[in-house]
Enzyme design. Structure first.
Site, PDB file in Angstrom:
ATOM      1  N   SER A 190       0.876  -1.215   0.048  1.00  0.00           N
ATOM      2  CA  SER A 190      -0.043   0.115   0.027  1.00  0.00           C
ATOM      3  C   SER A 190       0.800   1.116   0.017  1.00  0.00           C
ATOM      4  O   SER A 190       2.229   1.124   0.357  1.00  0.00           O
ATOM      5  CB  SER A 190      -0.933  -0.186   1.265  1.00  0.00           C
ATOM      6  OG  SER A 190      -1.652  -1.145   1.531  1.00  0.00           O
ATOM      7  N   HIS A 214       0.590  16.004  -0.786  1.00  0.00           N
ATOM      8  CA  HIS A 214       1.104  16.662  -1.962  1.00  0.00           C
ATOM      9  C   HIS A 214       0.503  18.334  -1.172  1.00  0.00           C
ATOM     10  O   HIS A 214      -0.949  18.294  -1.005  1.00  0.00           O
ATOM     11  CB  HIS A 214       0.715  16.652  -3.265  1.00  0.00           C
ATOM     12  CG  HIS A 214       0.995  15.276  -3.794  1.00  0.00           C
ATOM     13  ND1 HIS A 214       2.523  15.135  -4.449  1.00  0.00           N
ATOM     14  CD2 HIS A 214       0.417  14.381  -4.081  1.00  0.00           C
ATOM     15  CE1 HIS A 214       2.399  14.011  -4.748  1.00  0.00           C
ATOM     16  NE2 HIS A 214       1.229  13.341  -4.641  1.00  0.00           N
ATOM     17  N   CYS A 262      -4.296  -2.626  -0.351  1.00  0.00           N
ATOM     18  CA  CYS A 262      -4.789  -3.816  -0.642  1.00  0.00           C
ATOM     19  C   CYS A 262      -4.802  -4.636   0.426  1.00  0.00           C
ATOM     20  O   CYS A 262      -3.599  -5.206   1.184  1.00  0.00           O
ATOM     21  CB  CYS A 262      -3.830  -4.221  -1.853  1.00  0.00           C
ATOM     22  SG  CYS A 262      -3.659  -3.323  -2.874  1.00  0.00           S
TER      23      CYS A 262
END
Length: 264
Positions: free
Chosen positions: A112, A117, A140
């Site tokens: 994962s 940002h 996942c």
């Protein structure tokens, strides 16, 4: 939802992405430049790495790799790849309830990533400055990234938050039946504490049949003193306070509703 006995690995991908916005008023161009420099330092790559690393610690994930970058003239990004520690799926809490705070470590992630940002900016002449951070937690396996939501909202106090949660793909049980989601969910709001819910106005837009969930949050409390950069309300006239309050509230509402409002 009853426990599923899977054929092999849980192949569902669960992604939580959200934007947080911080708004302020800086009267002069010099003040606006100072705000951008201040927020750029407050949320530089090193600080963001600390926040995301703490997030990994809270959810019990192993950090595999960290990529981070500060940008010129402003902004930063950090991406952390993580993996899951060995665990028994029956010990996983997938119920619809708030995730942990920093003092409660209870979850694990699989192949994962967690990334952030930042986008500081200012109005060219109106005094309004905004800071936006985009954060994504994608997993996942058996764990929902929603368990990281509660901590991040507390850590990144914001005027506006917009969130999307989606489950993609399918996993197959031992009888060959495909399952497109492995936990019950009716709203992202159910993963927040009552304290957080009481502080924000909230609105949901969910597409249940597509396993897509969307929640918007707008801070209820407005205190002008919290929104002034390099200034205090006492330094302003009543007319100035009214004008700045109007500008700030208009900016907050426009970002929350995602559309420009007419000037009155």
């Amino acid at each position: 939802m009853h426990k599923l006995k899977l054929h092999g690995f849980n192949n569902l991908t669960k992604s939580l992405s959200f934007c947080i916005y911080d708004i302020c008023y800086a009267k002069s161009q010099a003040d606006r430049d100072s705000y951008i420099a201040y927020i750029d330092e407050q949320y530089n790559a090193n600080r963001l790495t600390e926040i995301l690393s703490e997030t990994c610690s809270i959810i019990g994930a192993n950090i595999l790799n960290i990529a981070r970058q500060d940008y010129d003239p402003q902004g930063a990004s950090v991406t952390i790849l993580v993996s899951e520690e060995p665990m028994d799926p029956k010990d996983v809490d997938n119920t619809e309830n708030p995730g942990p705070l920093p003092d409660s470590v209870v979850a694990h992630l699989d192949k994962s990533h967690i990334c952030v940002h930042t986008y500081p900016e200012s109005h060219p002449g109106g005094g309004i400055c905004t800071f936006r951070a985009d954060i994504e937690v994608s997993t996942c396996g058996v764990i929902s990234p929603l368990k990281a939501l509660n901590y991040l909202i507390h850590k990144l106090e914001s005027d506006i938050v917009t969130m999307d949660y989606r489950v993609r793909g399918f996993t197959r049980d031992v009888n060959g039946m495909k399952h497109y989601i492995d936990h019950e969910i009716s709203s992202i709001q159910n993963y927040m504490t009552e304290e957080v819910q009481s502080q924000y106005y909230m609105m949901d837009v969910n597409i249940y049949q597509e396993n897509l969930f969307h929640t918007k949050m707008m801070l209820k409390r407005f205190d002008l003193n919290d929104y002034l950069f390099n200034a205090t309300p006492e330094q302003l006239s009543e007319a100035e306070k009214q004008e700045i309050t109007h500008l700030l509230k208009k900016e907050i509402q426009e970002i929350y509703y995602g559309r420009n409002l007419p000037t009155v």
